[in-house]
Design an enzyme around this catalytic site. Structure first.
Site, PDB file in Angstrom:
ATOM      1  N   LYS A 126       1.043  -1.968   0.005  1.00  0.00           N
ATOM      2  CA  LYS A 126       0.156  -0.001  -0.363  1.00  0.00           C
ATOM      3  C   LYS A 126       1.405   1.297  -0.126  1.00  0.00           C
ATOM      4  O   LYS A 126       1.665   0.907   0.909  1.00  0.00           O
ATOM      5  CB  LYS A 126      -1.078   0.459   1.302  1.00  0.00           C
ATOM      6  CG  LYS A 126       0.040  -0.390   2.827  1.00  0.00           C
ATOM      7  CD  LYS A 126      -0.984  -0.557   3.708  1.00  0.00           C
ATOM      8  CE  LYS A 126      -0.452  -0.428   4.965  1.00  0.00           C
ATOM      9  NZ  LYS A 126      -1.043  -1.092   6.101  1.00  0.00           N
TER      10      LYS A 126
ATOM     11  N   ARG B 172     -10.501   0.012  15.388  1.00  0.00           N
ATOM     12  CA  ARG B 172      -9.820   0.536  14.067  1.00  0.00           C
ATOM     13  C   ARG B 172     -11.277  -0.221  12.798  1.00  0.00           C
ATOM     14  O   ARG B 172     -12.595   0.486  13.420  1.00  0.00           O
ATOM     15  CB  ARG B 172      -8.988   0.931  13.311  1.00  0.00           C
ATOM     16  CG  ARG B 172      -8.586   1.935  12.708  1.00  0.00           C
ATOM     17  CD  ARG B 172      -6.918   1.860  12.704  1.00  0.00           C
ATOM     18  NE  ARG B 172      -6.558   0.912  11.699  1.00  0.00           N
ATOM     19  CZ  ARG B 172      -4.911   0.689  11.343  1.00  0.00           C
ATOM     20  NH1 ARG B 172      -4.632   1.476  11.410  1.00  0.00           N
ATOM     21  NH2 ARG B 172      -4.726  -0.814   9.940  1.00  0.00           N
TER      22      ARG B 172
ATOM     23  N   HIS C 167      -6.480  -7.220  13.127  1.00  0.00           N
ATOM     24  CA  HIS C 167      -4.976  -6.578  12.897  1.00  0.00           C
ATOM     25  C   HIS C 167      -4.968  -6.269  14.539  1.00  0.00           C
ATOM     26  O   HIS C 167      -5.427  -5.666  15.223  1.00  0.00           O
ATOM     27  CB  HIS C 167      -5.116  -5.178  12.371  1.00  0.00           C
ATOM     28  CG  HIS C 167      -4.036  -5.354  11.718  1.00  0.00           C
ATOM     29  ND1 HIS C 167      -2.839  -5.128  11.456  1.00  0.00           N
ATOM     30  CD2 HIS C 167      -3.794  -3.454  11.391  1.00  0.00           C
ATOM     31  CE1 HIS C 167      -1.816  -4.301  11.039  1.00  0.00           C
ATOM     32  NE2 HIS C 167      -2.082  -3.247  11.040  1.00  0.00           N
TER      33      HIS C 167
ATOM     34  N   ARG D 250       1.099 -11.012   7.157  1.00  0.00           N
ATOM     35  CA  ARG D 250       0.735 -10.349   6.387  1.00  0.00           C
ATOM     36  C   ARG D 250       2.062  -9.100   6.746  1.00  0.00           C
ATOM     37  O   ARG D 250       1.948  -8.339   7.245  1.00  0.00           O
ATOM     38  CB  ARG D 250      -0.381  -8.730   6.499  1.00  0.00           C
ATOM     39  CG  ARG D 250      -1.534 -10.137   6.527  1.00  0.00           C
ATOM     40  CD  ARG D 250      -3.186  -8.637   6.585  1.00  0.00           C
ATOM     41  NE  ARG D 250      -2.730  -8.759   7.735  1.00  0.00           N
ATOM     42  CZ  ARG D 250      -3.613  -8.737   8.704  1.00  0.00           C
ATOM     43  NH1 ARG D 250      -4.389  -9.905   8.653  1.00  0.00           N
ATOM     44  NH2 ARG D 250      -3.578  -7.204   9.858  1.00  0.00           N
TER      45      ARG D 250
ATOM     46  N   TYR E  23      17.184  29.461   7.752  1.00  0.00           N
ATOM     47  CA  TYR E  23      16.485  30.623   8.225  1.00  0.00           C
ATOM     48  C   TYR E  23      16.611  30.777   9.669  1.00  0.00           C
ATOM     49  O   TYR E  23      16.700  29.590  10.433  1.00  0.00           O
ATOM     50  CB  TYR E  23      14.610  29.803   8.017  1.00  0.00           C
ATOM     51  CG  TYR E  23      14.720  30.002   6.782  1.00  0.00           C
ATOM     52  CD1 TYR E  23      14.583  31.552   5.529  1.00  0.00           C
ATOM     53  CD2 TYR E  23      14.273  28.587   5.627  1.00  0.00           C
ATOM     54  CE1 TYR E  23      15.030  31.290   4.592  1.00  0.00           C
ATOM     55  CE2 TYR E  23      14.323  29.113   4.389  1.00  0.00           C
ATOM     56  CZ  TYR E  23      13.901  30.237   3.914  1.00  0.00           C
ATOM     57  OH  TYR E  23      13.695  30.630   2.398  1.00  0.00           O
TER      58      TYR E  23
ATOM     59  N   CYS F  72      15.494  22.877   5.122  1.00  0.00           N
ATOM     60  CA  CYS F  72      13.943  23.877   4.715  1.00  0.00           C
ATOM     61  C   CYS F  72      13.587  23.321   3.278  1.00  0.00           C
ATOM     62  O   CYS F  72      14.092  21.722   3.061  1.00  0.00           O
ATOM     63  CB  CYS F  72      15.177  25.266   3.112  1.00  0.00           C
ATOM     64  SG  CYS F  72      16.333  25.651   4.340  1.00  0.00           S
ATOM     65  N   MET F  73      12.655  24.012   2.234  1.00  0.00           N
ATOM     66  CA  MET F  73      11.680  23.367   1.346  1.00  0.00           C
ATOM     67  C   MET F  73      12.654  22.572   0.789  1.00  0.00           C
ATOM     68  O   MET F  73      12.099  21.692   0.044  1.00  0.00           O
ATOM     69  CB  MET F  73      10.840  23.929   1.189  1.00  0.00           C
ATOM     70  CG  MET F  73       9.412  23.628  -0.329  1.00  0.00           C
ATOM     71  SD  MET F  73       8.541  24.619  -0.431  1.00  0.00           S
ATOM     72  CE  MET F  73       7.954  25.771   0.274  1.00  0.00           C
ATOM     73  N   ASP F  74      13.766  23.248  -0.243  1.00  0.00           N
ATOM     74  CA  ASP F  74      14.643  22.535  -1.437  1.00  0.00           C
ATOM     75  C   ASP F  74      16.116  22.052  -0.413  1.00  0.00           C
ATOM     76  O   ASP F  74      16.273  21.701  -1.969  1.00  0.00           O
ATOM     77  CB  ASP F  74      14.493  23.282  -2.473  1.00  0.00           C
ATOM     78  CG  ASP F  74      13.139  24.310  -2.485  1.00  0.00           C
ATOM     79  OD1 ASP F  74      12.761  23.531  -2.252  1.00  0.00           O
ATOM     80  OD2 ASP F  74      13.202  25.689  -2.422  1.00  0.00           O
TER      81      ASP F  74
HETATM   82  C1  LIG Z   1      -0.490  -2.096   6.841  1.00  0.00           C
HETATM   83  C2  LIG Z   1      -0.915  -3.205   6.882  1.00  0.00           C
HETATM   84  C3  LIG Z   1      -0.351  -4.217   7.244  1.00  0.00           C
HETATM   85  C4  LIG Z   1       1.450  -4.011   6.946  1.00  0.00           C
HETATM   86  O1  LIG Z   1       1.930  -3.545   8.494  1.00  0.00           O
HETATM   87  P1  LIG Z   1       3.425  -3.918   8.710  1.00  0.00           P
HETATM   88  O2  LIG Z   1       3.597  -3.072   9.883  1.00  0.00           O
HETATM   89  O3  LIG Z   1       3.869  -2.782   7.589  1.00  0.00           O
HETATM   90  O4  LIG Z   1       4.137  -5.198   8.321  1.00  0.00           O
HETATM   91  C5  LIG Z   1      -0.665  -5.647   7.513  1.00  0.00           C
HETATM   92  N1  LIG Z   1      -1.890  -5.463   8.040  1.00  0.00           N
HETATM   93  C6  LIG Z   1      -2.615  -4.315   7.927  1.00  0.00           C
HETATM   94  C7  LIG Z   1      -4.842  -4.151   7.904  1.00  0.00           C
HETATM   95  C8  LIG Z   1      -2.306  -3.324   7.455  1.00  0.00           C
HETATM   96  O5  LIG Z   1      -3.163  -1.910   7.033  1.00  0.00           O
END
Ligand SMILES: *Cc1c(COP(=O)(O)O)cnc(C)c1O
Length: 392
Positions: free
Chosen positions: A49, A147, A179, A235, A279, A326-328
């Site tokens: 993601k 969540r 999760h 995951r 700055y 800074c920004m750049d």
């Molecule tokens: C982002 C995410 C993961 C991966 O988590 P990591 O800590 O980067 O391994 C796994 N499951 C869900 C639902 C997530 O949103």
């Protein structure tokens, strides 16, 4: 394995270099680590993601598949659809939607979608019915992260509705998942509680008569720290990129950071004692020194909070940032060392020879390594290399 990127492409001012060999190495290494715990070993989902945590979603997904990832995970349907349109053909799961989401485009591309509520399940089933197909859906239970996911109270209703939709041919329930909130703190009591709630939810699933392919609960941290929650699949996001999912808790996991951020010095000059930098004049030279100007800043996603705090790697040494980032651009202190404009500064990378890592930046600004790599972008160019095969 600790590959060092070649110097920037001719003319590149500042660039992200991602080593796909490191991604493959990490995916294989995570597989080894999870197999060590339980011999059969869970399936591996690589999470890509947010543009692969800033590393490039398509390239990372391809490298992960080459290294044997069974599934790819993303947050949104858009990301999953983009993966398919980029020719990823394996199993893909996404998990975050809003009402009115385009489930049809996911279903017709054989993407597994997630239902966290009855409303979401109904929307998914309706989209499948309209297409005259069966949607692959995974049900998410909220085991205590609070969540997304369905509460334990509503779980029997969701699983029953899913079974009915399955019998009607609209959905196939392919997975049950949740999760963790505190996987990077293995002693935290929430882990035991969430695992128990998940096991109870699985018992309900079984009583309902559903037969999911995969049950999964572990992110990267839990994959390496808590084998009891491996179930059928882990995951792995952050660890696939070679960053430590639980700094200070894990031992050396043998992962290799895949992202290196490098830039060419734009300018080098002497600064007299007593002169101040950038700055707000937040740093003043106590003695004469040489400054190097690095042409990247918060416009490239570097945290401004790193002003006067972070270090970069130049010519075999760590060099402090002086004054406000800074920004750049920002300024580094080279002491009395020689430097020439055009020479390469490594802002962070694999940590070879004690060089600076994304984890170092995260620590000095009080955030997590995830945020550092994911935010990096802006005007930077990104180049994918393969240290095992030459540039790709
Ligand atoms: C982002 C995410 C993961 C991966 O988590 P990591 O800590 O980067 O391994 C796994 N499951 C869900 C639902 C997530 O949103």
């Amino acid at each position: 394995m600790s590959a060092r990127p070649t110097s920037p492409e001719q003319g590149a001012r500042a660039e992200i270099v991602v080593d796909l060999a490191a991604i493959r190495h990490n995916v294989r290494r995570l597989r080894e680590l999870t197999r060590a715990a339980d011999r059969s070993g869970p399936k591996m989902m690589t999470v890509v993601k947010a543009d692969g945590y800033g590393h490039g979603m398509h390239e990372v997904a391809r490298a992960a598949r080459e290294a044997g990832a069974d599934w790819i995970g993303v947050a949104t349907i858009d990301e999953a659809v983009a993966l398919r349109d980029g020719h990823d053909r394996g199993r893909v799961l996404c998990w975050l939607g809003v009402p009115g989401e385009d489930y049809a485009s996911a279903i017709e591309r054989d993407i597994d979608v997630t239902a966290s509520s009855l409303d979401q399940l109904r929307e998914i089933a309706r989209a499948a019915e309209q297409q005259g197909t069966t949607a692959r859906v995974q049900l998410k239970i909220d085991t205590g992260l609070s969540r997304s996911g369905c509460t334990s109270v509503d779980w029997p209703a969701l699983t029953t509705a899913a079974r009915d939709a399955e019998q009607a041919g609209h959905v196939r329930v392919t997975g049950i998942w949740s999760h963790l909130a505190c996987a990077d703190e293995p002693e935290h009591p929430a882990n035991d509680r969430q695992e128990q709630v998940f096991r109870d939810a699985l018992a309900v699933v079984e009583e309902t008569g559903l037969t999911p392919e995969v049950r999964h609960l572990a992110n990267s941290a839990a994959s390496v720290l808590r084998p009891s929650v491996h179930f059928d699949m882990v995951r792995c996001g952050i660890a696939s990129y070679g960053l430590d999912p639980a700094p200070g808790v894990t031992e050396d996991l043998g992962l290799v950071p895949a992202m290196t951020l490098q830039a060419r010095l734009s300018l080098v000059k002497r600064l007299a004692a007593g002169e101040s930098v950038s700055y707000g004049h937040r740093w003043t030279a106590e003695q004469e020194t040489t400054l190097g100007l690095v042409p990247a800043g918060y416009g490239e996603g570097l945290p401004r909070a790193a002003s006067n705090r972070a270090e970069v790697w130049f010519n075999g040494k760590r060099r402090p940032i002086r004054g406000t980032l800074c920004m750049d651009q920002f300024v580094i202190d080279l002491g009395d060392d020689h430097a020439t404009p055009g020479e390469v500064v490594e802002l962070f990378g694999t940590g070879h020879d004690g060089a600076v890592t994304a984890q170092d930046w995260a620590e000095v600004v009080g955030t997590i390594n995830y945020e550092i790599v994911t935010q990096i972008g802006g005007r930077l160019s990104r180049r994918h290399v393969d240290s095992e095969a030459g540039a790709s």
